[in-house]
Design a protein around this motif. Structure first.
Motif, PDB file in Angstrom:
ATOM      1  N   THR A  72      -5.224   4.271  -2.564  1.00 53.37           N
ATOM      2  CA  THR A  72      -6.307   3.292  -2.615  1.00 53.37           C
ATOM      3  C   THR A  72      -7.399   3.691  -1.638  1.00 53.37           C
ATOM      4  O   THR A  72      -7.126   3.977  -0.470  1.00 53.37           O
ATOM      5  CB  THR A  72      -5.796   1.885  -2.258  1.00 53.37           C
ATOM      6  OG1 THR A  72      -4.758   1.501  -3.163  1.00 53.37           O
ATOM      7  CG2 THR A  72      -6.930   0.869  -2.344  1.00 53.37           C
ATOM      8  N   SER A  95     -11.057   2.262  -0.115  1.00 55.49           N
ATOM      9  CA  SER A  95     -11.954   1.130   0.008  1.00 55.49           C
ATOM     10  C   SER A  95     -13.108   1.507   0.935  1.00 55.49           C
ATOM     11  O   SER A  95     -12.884   1.789   2.116  1.00 55.49           O
ATOM     12  CB  SER A  95     -11.192  -0.085   0.556  1.00 55.49           C
ATOM     13  OG  SER A  95     -12.050  -1.185   0.750  1.00 55.49           O
ATOM     14  N   LEU A 113       0.814  -1.203   0.000  1.00 48.85           N
ATOM     15  CA  LEU A 113       0.000   0.000   0.000  1.00 48.85           C
ATOM     16  C   LEU A 113       0.851   1.258   0.000  1.00 48.85           C
ATOM     17  O   LEU A 113       1.846   1.344   0.716  1.00 48.85           O
ATOM     18  CB  LEU A 113      -0.909  -0.005   1.226  1.00 48.85           C
ATOM     19  CG  LEU A 113      -1.812  -1.234   1.385  1.00 48.85           C
ATOM     20  CD1 LEU A 113      -2.566  -1.152   2.700  1.00 48.85           C
ATOM     21  CD2 LEU A 113      -2.776  -1.347   0.218  1.00 48.85           C
ATOM     22  N   TYR A 163      -3.575   4.448   1.881  1.00 47.04           N
ATOM     23  CA  TYR A 163      -4.719   3.542   1.894  1.00 47.04           C
ATOM     24  C   TYR A 163      -5.771   4.063   2.858  1.00 47.04           C
ATOM     25  O   TYR A 163      -5.498   4.259   4.046  1.00 47.04           O
ATOM     26  CB  TYR A 163      -4.276   2.144   2.318  1.00 47.04           C
ATOM     27  CG  TYR A 163      -5.396   1.130   2.383  1.00 47.04           C
ATOM     28  CD1 TYR A 163      -6.030   0.689   1.232  1.00 47.04           C
ATOM     29  CD2 TYR A 163      -5.805   0.611   3.616  1.00 47.04           C
ATOM     30  CE1 TYR A 163      -7.056  -0.238   1.292  1.00 47.04           C
ATOM     31  CE2 TYR A 163      -6.826  -0.331   3.689  1.00 47.04           C
ATOM     32  CZ  TYR A 163      -7.450  -0.754   2.525  1.00 47.04           C
ATOM     33  OH  TYR A 163      -8.462  -1.677   2.581  1.00 47.04           O
ATOM     34  N   ASN A 206      -0.098   0.397  -5.368  1.00 45.56           N
ATOM     35  CA  ASN A 206      -0.962   1.472  -5.848  1.00 45.56           C
ATOM     36  C   ASN A 206      -0.553   2.758  -5.141  1.00 45.56           C
ATOM     37  O   ASN A 206      -0.136   2.722  -3.982  1.00 45.56           O
ATOM     38  CB  ASN A 206      -2.434   1.180  -5.538  1.00 45.56           C
ATOM     39  CG  ASN A 206      -2.962  -0.002  -6.328  1.00 45.56           C
ATOM     40  OD1 ASN A 206      -2.840  -0.058  -7.547  1.00 45.56           O
ATOM     41  ND2 ASN A 206      -3.553  -0.960  -5.629  1.00 45.56           N
ATOM     42  N   ARG A 211      -6.842   4.023  -6.996  1.00 49.35           N
ATOM     43  CA  ARG A 211      -7.792   2.912  -7.096  1.00 49.35           C
ATOM     44  C   ARG A 211      -8.910   3.128  -6.096  1.00 49.35           C
ATOM     45  O   ARG A 211      -8.670   3.228  -4.890  1.00 49.35           O
ATOM     46  CB  ARG A 211      -7.125   1.567  -6.830  1.00 49.35           C
ATOM     47  CG  ARG A 211      -8.106   0.409  -6.982  1.00 49.35           C
ATOM     48  CD  ARG A 211      -7.430  -0.946  -6.889  1.00 49.35           C
ATOM     49  NE  ARG A 211      -8.404  -1.996  -7.158  1.00 49.35           N
ATOM     50  CZ  ARG A 211      -8.756  -2.931  -6.291  1.00 49.35           C
ATOM     51  NH1 ARG A 211      -8.211  -2.951  -5.083  1.00 49.35           N
ATOM     52  NH2 ARG A 211      -9.641  -3.862  -6.611  1.00 49.35           N
TER      53      ARG A 211
END
Length: 368
Positions: free
Chosen positions: A240, A242, A215, A218, A237, A263
């Motif tokens: 990121t 999520s 990561l 993140y 990435n 992402r």
């Protein structure tokens, strides 16, 4: 004779000057340039070496009273107020039997600076661990080879500035922590870089997250955070998200990552404005099950698979029927063509054998 001695002396002086000049040239930085590391390389190498300071055992503080007693025993200046915070500085700690710096349950004002915590990774100990802490400041510290370099849990209104996390399992992590400021920190060569877990309203700017195994930045289930002018490069990435909504990313750089620059997975209503996501192996921006995001003014150049890609559940990766049909068609046509060639070849050979047999029969008849 006198003229001869003068000439010899003059010649000796000139020769000495030439030899001296040549030796100066040999030891000059310009001549040694090919063998000397560039200044920026030396700085980078030195930045990866933990600071050396006074050796000390781990620091554990639980509550205001413990803090005050520790301040007296250690001789820390300050009284824990806004205008006169406790100053904790110049320690080198090996976190082999417990967390390096572990502070919890306090809202006193304090500053920790120029302190290094090493080698907690083997026994799962952390470098700097804040738990239910408010008004703390970490400045110019180094966490090296720990389970977590810097870990804030249930902590609010803290400032982390110009710290370095190197070679940890997790570089810098906020868990259920709000309204913190994180600026100019360097997170490099860790397994995971800079993580926010269920954390809100944090301001993250000018940090460098470089060359971490997985990561970069993140965000997991994290909302209303602002990330500005951060650098994420050479990670899996760059950034990121999520299940994270309502975050703002502006003027960040996510280049040269192994997969994507940005992402987003099931993340909505985020703003990606004037960022750079270029030279990544896959996409500059990859969106999966993510809607209502504002994406504008970003530089997305020379990514391996393209600038931006958006995927939803309905976009299931079914086999390409047309491609399969084309392959089957070509295969059977090639088989058919080879069969025709083989049949014609056999017919040609058989015909040639018959023609060669007919003259033999005619010769036999003539002899009779």
């Amino acid at each position: 004779m006198r003229n001869k001695n003068t000439s010899v002396l003059l010649f000796t002086l000139i020769y000495s000057m030439l030899i001296g000049g040549y030796l100066l040239f040999l030891i000059s930085p310009r001549f040694l340039g090919a063998n000397m590391a560039p200044i920026e390389d030396i700085f980078y190498q030195n930045s990866k070496i933990p600071k050396i300071s006074a050796f000390n055992e781990s620091l554990f503080i639980d509550g205001k009273d413990t803090f005050a007693a520790k301040a007296i025993s250690e001789g820390w200046s300050g009284d824990g107020s806004l205008n006169d915070p406790y100053i904790i500085e110049n320690y080198e700690i090996y976190a082999t039997i417990e967390h390096g710096v572990h502070i919890r349950n306090t809202d006193l004002h304090f500053i920790i600076r120029n302190t290094t915590v090493n080698d907690g990774k083997l026994n799962n100990y952390y470098g700097f661990y804040f738990e239910n802490v408010t008004h703390g400041r970490l400045e110019d510290n180094t966490a090296y080879n720990n389970q977590y370099g810097f870990y804030l849990k249930n902590s609010f209104n803290n400032t982390l500035i110009a710290n370095t996390a190197i070679g940890n399992t997790n570089g810098l992590t906020l868990n259920c922590s709000y309204f913190n400021i994180l600026t100019a920190n360097i997170i490099t060569d860790n397994r995971h870089g800079f993580s926010l877990e269920s954390s809100y309203n944090n301001t993250i700017s000018g940090n460098e997250v470089i060359d971490n195994t997985y990561l970069g930045f993140y965000l997991s289930s994290s909302y209303n955070n602002t990330l500005t002018e951060n650098l994420a490069t050479w990670n899996l990435n760059g950034f990121t998200l999520s299940y994270s909504d309502l975050n703002t990313f502006s003027n960040n750089t996510a280049n040269n990552n192994d997969q994507h620059g940005f992402r987003l997975l099931s993340s909505h209503y985020n703003n990606l404005i004037e960022n750079s996501a270029s030279y990544n192996q896959k996409y500059g921006i990859y969106l999966e099950e993510s809607t209502f995001n504002v994406i504008t003014g970003n530089i997305l150049e020379d990514n391996g698979w393209g600038a931006i890609y958006e995927k939803f559940t309905d976009d299931t990766d079914y086999p390409d029927v047309f491609l399969i049909a084309a392959i089957i068609f070509i295969y059977y046509n090639i088989i058919a063509l080879l069969s025709i060639i083989l049949i014609k070849l056999m017919f040609f050979i058989k015909r040639k054998n018959i023609k060669s047999f007919i003259p033999k029969l005619s010769l036999k008849k003539r002899k009779e």
